[in-house]
Motif scaffolding. Structure first.
Motif, mmCIF file in Angstrom:
data_model
loop_
_atom_site.group_PDB
_atom_site.id
_atom_site.type_symbol
_atom_site.label_atom_id
_atom_site.label_comp_id
_atom_site.label_asym_id
_atom_site.label_seq_id
_atom_site.Cartn_x
_atom_site.Cartn_y
_atom_site.Cartn_z
ATOM 1 N N LYS A 1 0.861 -1.184 0.000
ATOM 2 C CA LYS A 1 0.000 0.000 0.000
ATOM 3 C C LYS A 1 0.894 1.229 0.000
ATOM 4 C CE LYS A 1 -3.551 2.649 2.420
ATOM 5 N NZ LYS A 1 -4.411 2.791 3.612
ATOM 6 N N PHE A 2 0.652 2.126 -0.948
ATOM 7 C CA PHE A 2 1.457 3.333 -1.094
ATOM 8 C C PHE A 2 0.751 4.537 -0.490
ATOM 9 C CE2 PHE A 2 2.705 0.602 -4.617
ATOM 10 C CZ PHE A 2 4.094 0.657 -4.543
ATOM 11 N N SER A 3 1.534 5.381 0.183
ATOM 12 C CA SER A 3 1.055 6.699 0.616
ATOM 13 C C SER A 3 1.758 7.735 -0.255
ATOM 14 C CB SER A 3 1.373 6.940 2.090
ATOM 15 O OG SER A 3 0.625 6.081 2.922
ATOM 16 N N ILE A 4 1.015 8.302 -1.206
ATOM 17 C CA ILE A 4 1.542 9.336 -2.093
ATOM 18 C C ILE A 4 1.190 10.682 -1.475
ATOM 19 C CG2 ILE A 4 1.469 10.298 -4.419
ATOM 20 C CD1 ILE A 4 0.195 7.495 -5.215
ATOM 21 N N ILE A 5 2.189 11.506 -1.237
ATOM 22 C CA ILE A 5 1.958 12.803 -0.593
ATOM 23 C C ILE A 5 2.276 13.918 -1.586
ATOM 24 C CG2 ILE A 5 2.604 14.358 1.292
ATOM 25 C CD1 ILE A 5 3.365 11.844 2.913
ATOM 26 N N ASP B 1 2.447 1.324 3.404
ATOM 27 C CA ASP B 1 3.724 0.661 3.688
ATOM 28 C C ASP B 1 4.903 1.522 3.250
ATOM 29 O OD1 ASP B 1 2.538 -1.939 4.508
ATOM 30 O OD2 ASP B 1 1.851 -1.953 2.427
ATOM 31 N N LEU B 2 4.726 2.267 2.148
ATOM 32 C CA LEU B 2 5.780 3.110 1.595
ATOM 33 C C LEU B 2 5.244 4.513 1.353
ATOM 34 C CD1 LEU B 2 7.306 0.756 -1.160
ATOM 35 C CD2 LEU B 2 8.262 1.231 1.097
ATOM 36 N N VAL B 3 6.102 5.504 1.580
ATOM 37 C CA VAL B 3 5.756 6.913 1.353
ATOM 38 C C VAL B 3 6.580 7.439 0.183
ATOM 39 C CG1 VAL B 3 6.021 9.253 2.281
ATOM 40 C CG2 VAL B 3 5.056 7.458 3.714
ATOM 41 N N VAL B 4 5.931 8.221 -0.694
ATOM 42 C CA VAL B 4 6.621 8.928 -1.764
ATOM 43 C C VAL B 4 6.019 10.325 -1.878
ATOM 44 C CG1 VAL B 4 5.056 8.083 -3.573
ATOM 45 C CG2 VAL B 4 7.373 8.825 -4.183
ATOM 46 N N PHE B 5 6.853 11.306 -2.212
ATOM 47 C CA PHE B 5 6.396 12.685 -2.394
ATOM 48 C C PHE B 5 6.357 13.014 -3.883
ATOM 49 C CE2 PHE B 5 7.884 12.592 1.927
ATOM 50 C CZ PHE B 5 6.944 13.352 2.594
ATOM 51 N N LEU B 6 5.152 13.314 -4.367
ATOM 52 C CA LEU B 6 4.962 13.694 -5.760
ATOM 53 C C LEU B 6 4.581 15.171 -5.792
ATOM 54 C CD1 LEU B 6 4.786 12.473 -8.698
ATOM 55 C CD2 LEU B 6 2.319 12.348 -8.320
ATOM 56 N N ASN B 7 5.460 16.001 -6.319
ATOM 57 C CA ASN B 7 5.209 17.437 -6.338
ATOM 58 C C ASN B 7 3.978 17.764 -7.186
ATOM 59 O OD1 ASN B 7 7.564 17.805 -4.824
ATOM 60 N ND2 ASN B 7 8.826 18.018 -6.656
ATOM 61 N N ASN C 1 11.447 12.487 -5.876
ATOM 62 C CA ASN C 1 10.054 12.222 -6.227
ATOM 63 C C ASN C 1 9.865 10.870 -6.916
ATOM 64 O OD1 ASN C 1 11.366 12.966 -8.541
ATOM 65 N ND2 ASN C 1 10.066 14.730 -8.986
ATOM 66 N N ALA C 2 10.930 10.080 -6.980
ATOM 67 C CA ALA C 2 10.840 8.701 -7.468
ATOM 68 C C ALA C 2 11.401 7.738 -6.427
ATOM 69 C CB ALA C 2 11.596 8.545 -8.786
ATOM 70 N N THR C 3 11.506 8.221 -5.180
ATOM 71 C CA THR C 3 12.069 7.428 -4.089
ATOM 72 C C THR C 3 10.978 7.102 -3.076
ATOM 73 O OG1 THR C 3 14.229 8.478 -4.364
ATOM 74 C CG2 THR C 3 13.815 7.356 -2.273
ATOM 75 N N PHE C 4 10.800 5.834 -2.803
ATOM 76 C CA PHE C 4 9.767 5.334 -1.902
ATOM 77 C C PHE C 4 10.451 4.825 -0.632
ATOM 78 C CE2 PHE C 4 8.237 5.314 -6.128
ATOM 79 C CZ PHE C 4 6.855 5.414 -6.098
ATOM 80 N N VAL C 5 9.980 5.306 0.516
ATOM 81 C CA VAL C 5 10.621 5.018 1.803
ATOM 82 C C VAL C 5 9.639 4.295 2.710
ATOM 83 C CG1 VAL C 5 11.836 6.020 3.781
ATOM 84 C CG2 VAL C 5 11.944 7.161 1.543
ATOM 85 N N LYS C 6 10.138 3.334 3.456
ATOM 86 C CA LYS C 6 9.291 2.661 4.437
ATOM 87 C C LYS C 6 8.639 3.695 5.350
ATOM 88 C CE LYS C 6 10.935 -2.057 5.296
ATOM 89 N NZ LYS C 6 11.751 -2.908 6.195
#
Length: 282
Positions: A4-8, A84-90, A164-169
């Protein structure tokens, strides 16, 4: 079920670009995600666009309130993250349609950070030119089973261009929030912490994100450089960068850009600025 991704996405008065960003998320081929939007009380119609998407998708979570800066807003997004993973998309970036699907395919729970390639995109005379950055570190030793590495200085150099292409626990980023005292380089400080903590990282050789290149002023570049060096000196007791040499390079680069753009005919400028440097017409 998969990851499950959390896109911020942090935004403020982003009416001109945010619809394309939202489209790129809602059109993902993999749909186990939440899209957390942290808005700084936009006044330009940005919220109208977000609300329309919220009526179409239950995956969008909106928080709209004043903040004290971009890293304060990013930390608010982390606080809301349940994936499960966080990524920041501007708010002016876009995902490739299979971005989440690819990350899900290659991720396993022994990896702390996973990242892919980024395409820089820039508009000139109504046309978009792009250049994909291959951000794989040149390293000889790896875990043969899944090609993971311990976070290294090589990863630091690459990931700076791929935040913005890096996914972190999620569990890790919740324990390592962004330093809100910094204005530009708190994300670099975060990755520096990942290096010090010897986190496990994996690069995958696929384009994940498209990043629009904005006009960053020389003043901002120099402030970012100063923060960057301060983080390294504070945390590593040394810096990889000769700050005076780098400031001269920034000034020289910006001067060349201004002169060539004002003096060269458009076709010659395109060749000089883009085509001769590995960019292509989209």
């Amino acid at each position: 079920m998969g990851v499950k991704f959390s896109i911020i996405t942090v935004c403020f008065n982003s009416k001109q670009t945010i619809e394309e960003t939202l489209d790129s998320v809602i059109k993902q081929t993999y749909n186990n995600y939440e899209h957390i939007i942290i808005d700084g009380k936009s006044k330009d119609g940005t919220l109208d666009i977000i609300n329309r998407y919220m009526s179409e998708s239950k995956k969008v979570i909106l928080l709209s309130e004043e903040d004290t800066g971009i890293y304060n807003a990013m930390n608010k997004g982390i606080d809301l993250a349940s994936g499960d993973l966080v990524v920041f998309l501007n708010s002016d970036d876009t995902f490739e349609p299979d971005a989440l699907e690819l990350i899900n395919k290659y991720y396993n729970d022994k990896i702390d950070l996973i990242y892919g390639n980024v395409s820089w995109q820039e508009k000139f005379k109504g046309k978009i030119y792009e250049k994909e950055l291959n951000l794989a570190p040149n390293m000889s030793q790896s875990n043969k089973k899944n090609n993971t590495h311990i976070m290294s200085k090589y990863h630091l150099e690459k990931i700076q261009n791929a935040h913005n292409a890096t996914f972190v626990k999620t569990a890790i980023i919740k324990q390592n929030l962004f330093d809100e005292q910094l204005k530009i380089c708190s994300d670099y400080k975060f990755f520096l912490n990942m290096y010090i903590q010897k986190r496990k990282v994996l690069h995958i050789p696929y384009r994940i994100t498209n990043m629009k290149m904005g006009g960053i002023s020389t003043t901002q570049l120099e402030l970012g450089l100063e923060e960057h060096v301060k983080c390294e000196i504070d945390m590593l007791k040394y810096s990889y960068i000769d700050i005076n040499k780098r400031k001269l390079e920034i000034k020289k680069t910006e001067l060349i850009k201004r002169i060539t753009k004002s003096l060269l005919p458009p076709k010659m400028y395109v060749r000089f600025r883009y085509l001769n440097k590995g960019w292509s017409l989209k």
